[in-house]
Write an enzyme that holds these catalytic residues in place. Structure first.
Site: not given
Lengths: 487, 487
Positions: B79, B154, B178
């Site tokens: 990420k 997210s 997330s």
């Protein structure tokens, strides 16, 4: 009563002290003053995205030590908080500080006035925080406003600080000055900071207000910043007190504000009003869990705290019979105090050691701008030996000054200096008698006067004899022999 | 050779048998990325060259049998909020476009040491603010199951790339859900470990008291492998726990016999999609059939979780994001006239709408006069929520709930209405506020063919319990083996 005497002055001080730890407060960077800009930096003290602080245990240790030395209660549990504000020297746009759970609170220190009067000044709190970087403004005029560019040096960012906040207990600039001297002395005793105000490792802001005597409420306080020496603090306070009294006398309102001291102009100037005061949005630092100060840790630190300056001063006056002033001067630094005690023990003449240190050693150090005795050529051993030479009558006090001069300039053993320079005192009765006879013979008029009942001439004759012996004759013997001869 | 949909477990076996080489897996993954990722947009940046170097190094390790781990030679996606030295790290924010960090996050250092191979940096909601990845400044990620739909967020890129075979596993980060919510929406297995289990050093902070990095994989067994390599105390993160890391994957147990499973009634409420509810109840039945004991429980303060979260997290955000001021790195507006103007314009241009919304929210709740009413109160309620779990976990070993109230929604469907969007995390926020570990595992597909996620919650630092349950579930179901038909 003068105008100024109608008002009571109220002063509280906030002192920021940089701790002289090897590394910074939240990272492993070197804690070093100066150097090439931005060399002692890392992702943590630069606040780079993703970086996290970790508390330097040594900072906590020194904060506890400071708290204990200032008579504070040490928090069993303490935490860090974030103080949020924007400025380019603050890389995270928040300062990690302590807000509602400082490591130390409710302390006091004793200040001693010139007349020996004592007063306790309360310590509200002492807390840990990080220092910010330094801005360098590229400007032709020297004015920030004209700067075309500003650069930031983050070497100082993350340097550990302790902020020590006093109660508003001081009632004059003199007391404030005294408080600072005492505080600095304590901090140096416990060896947490080098307290060098010129290098910025000790910084002081003052809160000052005036109120008519008898009034219970405090007057409107003004904060003064930018005072870079203790003397400037005193001057700035005096200026500010006068300014406030004038305003009060004129029936006008004192504005709550921050003022900057301009040493060159010897005035304070308004910096910004406090009405639009900063909202720092303090909240607990989530990256650093609260922590406990455990008893064994505290006990260990307690043991490291030496006898503090005021106690030492009292002991010096009692044990050695020194005047308060001398004891005060000798105990300002632990090094000076230790030097005194070592020399005094060696020659068993504390008063003489004190006198020689006060008038000769410290005086010469002041002239030469030498900060510590260890940087001079004088040792406790050499000073005590020199004093012993006086006591034994090997040299006179006057010659000792010459010997001391040599010791200060070049170092060395006083006995050797005396021998090499031929400074040994003449205590041989025959030799002195010969000199006395010579002077008596050469000065019949003076001799006549003395015998005629005018003893004022004695001093003159002694002077002549000393001159004849190049100052080496034992002055006491000269006196005795001369008196006998003049019968 | 098609290897991109294989598991870590299986690939490891084949690697050490020398049936395949790390570069073979990479070839397959990058071929897949080139074909599919233009549609999915899970990657922000590929690190292909570096990946092949890492694969080469891994291959040498395998040949020499030198410190080979289950991750040696396994391609993982990262990420884009974890810093990797020299590789652009943006947090999907315009503010950080072009920013190359000078250091590497602890988790990535650990993975590098284990021999893992990094394929690239994955898309996300800007600064991880969002539940759909629509807030990425560089365009949304699409759900591989239906390109009209969001992958959740997210960590949308991290979940989508695992679902689409664009990496073998990935790292996401979870603050309010997330990892778990996008894992649910993409039909993959995502673990949010206990707060403090994994170092946050190098994770660009969102909500510092909530953030946690965790793995997203296609199986519980793979997930356990990654977690064991990234978990553990880190001297650079004061909030990382000094608790031993079990060998999760070696300890995996294919049994839930006698385990007590709690079903919190507050998680089966109105607004929960009936199809989702059905799949969760089906999953519960599987556990019951395997010998677990099902208990109805209550977590009475659940209803306050979203409110509390949207006070606490933005408060931390407002402070954490203050450093993005244009002074040191990232976007700086060139047209600014002075310092304040530079701050304002840089932040105006560098931040997206949701980021600004959260900064404003957080600034407000920390403001003087509001702090007690919002931030402090929220922290108190947070404790109540934690106490609910504490109490409930006295009676149960794990809990089962839906991960998200719905399956993947359409792109743009909730983008205009932040409150509806926030509800997407309604089941993940409460356990996160309590710091609990939790996982989402695939539990079937709804009538539109979209995956449903089952949330498994465990006690603090009892990730093993969760892994055991997930592993057992996956041994007895095949939902996790279903992958979207995207070509």
């Amino acid at each position: 009563m003068t105008t100024a005497e109608k008002y009571e002055v109220v002063i509280g001080l906030e002192v920021h002290v940089e701790l002289s730890t090897a590394t910074k407060i939240f990272c492993g960077c070197k804690n070093k003053f100066g150097g090439e800009p931005n060399t002692n930096i890392c992702p943590v003290c630069l606040g780079l995205p993703g970086s996290l602080p970790v508390v330097n245990r040594e900072v906590v240790r020194r904060a506890v030590k400071t708290g204990l030395a200032l008579g504070c209660k040490i928090a069993a549990r303490t935490k860090f908080d974030r103080k949020n504000y924007y400025y380019p020297d603050l890389p995270k746009a928040y300062q990690i500080s302590q807000f509602d759970m400082p490591i130390a609170e409710h302390g006091k220190i004793t200040i001693v006035g010139k007349d020996g009067s004592r007063k306790e000044i309360g310590i509200t709190r002492a807390h840990m925080e990080e220092d910010a970087g330094k801005l360098v403004h590229l400007t032709k005029t020297g004015q920030i406003a004209d700067a075309e560019e500003s650069l930031v040096d983050y070497n100082r960012g993350g340097v550990p600080l302790i902020e020590i906040v006093s109660e508003p207990d001081m009632r004059s600039s003199e007391e404030a000055y005294n408080y600072l001297i005492t505080l600095k002395s304590i901090l140096k005793y416990i060896d947490v900071s080098d307290c060098n105000m010129e290098e910025g490792s000790l910084r002081c802001d003052a809160n000052v207000s005036v109120r008519p005597w008898g009034q219970k409420e405090f007057g409107t306080k003004v904060e003064i910043k930018n005072m870079n020496s203790f003397n400037n603090v005193r001057k700035a306070l005096d200026y500010e007190i006068e300014r406030q009294v004038k305003i009060a006398e004129a029936g006008e309102k004192i504005i709550q504000e921050t003022r900057l001291w301009d040493g060159g102009k010897a005035k304070t100037f308004s910096m910004r009003g406090k009405e639009g005061s900063h909202d720092y949005r303090y909240f607990p630092e989530p990256d650093l869990p609260p922590f406990e100060i455990e008893q064994p840790f505290m006990d260990e630190i307690k043991k490291e705290i030496p006898e503090l300056p005021v106690q030492k001063m009292d002991r010096f006056t009692e044990k050695y019979g020194l005047p308060l002033y001398d004891a005060g001067v000798l105990t300002q630094s632990i090094e000076t105090a230790d030097f005194f005690e070592e020399a005094a023990a060696k020659c068993n003449e504390p008063k003489l050691v004190s006198n020689w240190m006060m008038t000769e050693l410290l005086g010469r150090m002041n002239e030469a701008g030498t900060e510590s005795i260890s940087k001079t050529n004088i040792t406790a051993d050499s000073l005590s030996k020199m004093i012993q030479l006086i006591q034994k009558g090997t040299i006179s006090g006057k010659i000792a000054k010459t010997v001391f001069d040599v010791m200060f300039k070049e170092g060395g053993d006083p006995e050797k200096i005396v021998a090499e320079k031929g400074l040994v005192q003449i205590s041989d009765t025959g030799a002195i008698e010969a000199a006395v006879d010579k002077i008596i013979a050469a000065n019949p008029k003076a001799v006549e006067d003395i015998r005629g009942g005018k003893p004022q001439g004695m001093g003159f004759l002694v002077g002549q004899i000393m001159k004849e012996t190049k100052g080496k004759a034992n002055p006491q013997m000269v006196n005795e022999i001369l008196k006998k001869k003049l019968g | 050779m098609e290897l991109h949909y294989d598991t870590i477990e299986n690939l490891h076996k084949r690697l050490i048998k020398k049936e395949i080489k790390p570069s073979d897996i990479l070839d397959s993954v990058f071929k897949r990325i080139e074909a599919i990722d233009p549609k999915v947009h899970s990657y922000l940046k590929l690190t292909k060259e570096r990946a092949y170097e890492m694969a080469k190094a891994a291959e040498e390790r395998i040949i020499k049998n030198d410190n080979v781990t289950e991750l040696t030679g396994i391609p993982l996606g990262i990420k884009d909020n974890m810093v990797l030295k020299g590789v652009e790290t943006t947090c999907a924010a315009k503010m950080l476009e072009g920013y190359k960090p000078p250091y590497t996050a602890t988790v990535l250092t650990k993975l590098e040491k284990a021999g893992a191979v990094f394929t690239g940096k994955l898309n996300m909601d800007e600064y991880a603010f969002g539940s759909s990845t629509e807030n990425s400044a560089f365009g949304p990620t699409k759900n591989p199951w239906d390109l009209q739909r969001v992958p959740g967020g997210s960590s949308g890129g991290s979940a989508a790339c695992v679902a689409a075979g664009l990496c073998i596993g990935s790292l996401g980060s979870d603050t309010g859900g997330s990892i778990k919510q996008p894992a649910s929406l993409c039909g993959v297995t995502g673990m949010k470990p206990t707060y403090g289990r994994v170092s946050r050093f190098g994770l660009i902070a969102f909500g510092s008291s909530l953030d946690q990095i965790g793995p997203i994989t296609r199986t519980a067994a793979d997930n356990a492998i990654i977690l064991k390599h990234i978990a553990g105390r880190d001297e650079n993160d004061a909030t990382s726990a000094d608790i031993a890391v079990p060998d999760y994957s070696a300890l995996l147990k294919d049994s839930v016999k006698g385990k007590v499973i709690g079903l919190p009634k507050e998680y089966f409420i109105e607004g929960l999609d009936p199809e989702v509810k059905q799949k969760i109840m089906d999953a519960v039945a599987v556990f019951e059939k395997l010998g677990a004991k099902i208990e109805q429980i209550s977590l009475p303060n659940t209803e306050y979780a979203i409110d509390v979260y949207y006070v606490v997290a933005p408060a931390e955000v407002s402070s954490n994001l203050a450093r993005f001021d244009g002074v040191r790195y990232g976007l700086r507006d060139k047209g600014a006239e002075n310092m304040i103007d530079m701050y304002k314009k840089s932040r105006q241009k560098g931040f997206g709408r949701e980021t600004k919304r959260r900064i404003m929210l957080g600034t407000y709740v920390l403001s003087s006069g509001y702090y007690d009413a919002y931030y402090k109160k929220a922290q108190k309620v947070r404790t109540l929520i934690k106490n609910d779990f504490d109490k409930a976990f006295e009676k149960v070993d794990i809990m089962l709930t839906p991960t998200s109230p719905t399956t993947a929604f359409k792109i743009g469907e909730k983008a205009a209405d932040p409150l509806t969007m926030y509800l997407s995390d309604i089941f993940t926020i409460a356990p996160n506020l309590a710091g609990l570990p939790g996982m989402s595992v695939p539990a079937g597909n709804d009538s539109k063919g979209l995956p449903v996620g089952l949330q498994i919650l465990g006690k603090w630092f009892k990730e093993q319990d969760i892994y055991d349950a997930a592993y057992t579930f996956q041994k007895n179901t095949d939902w996790h083996t279903k992958m979207p038909s995207i070509y």
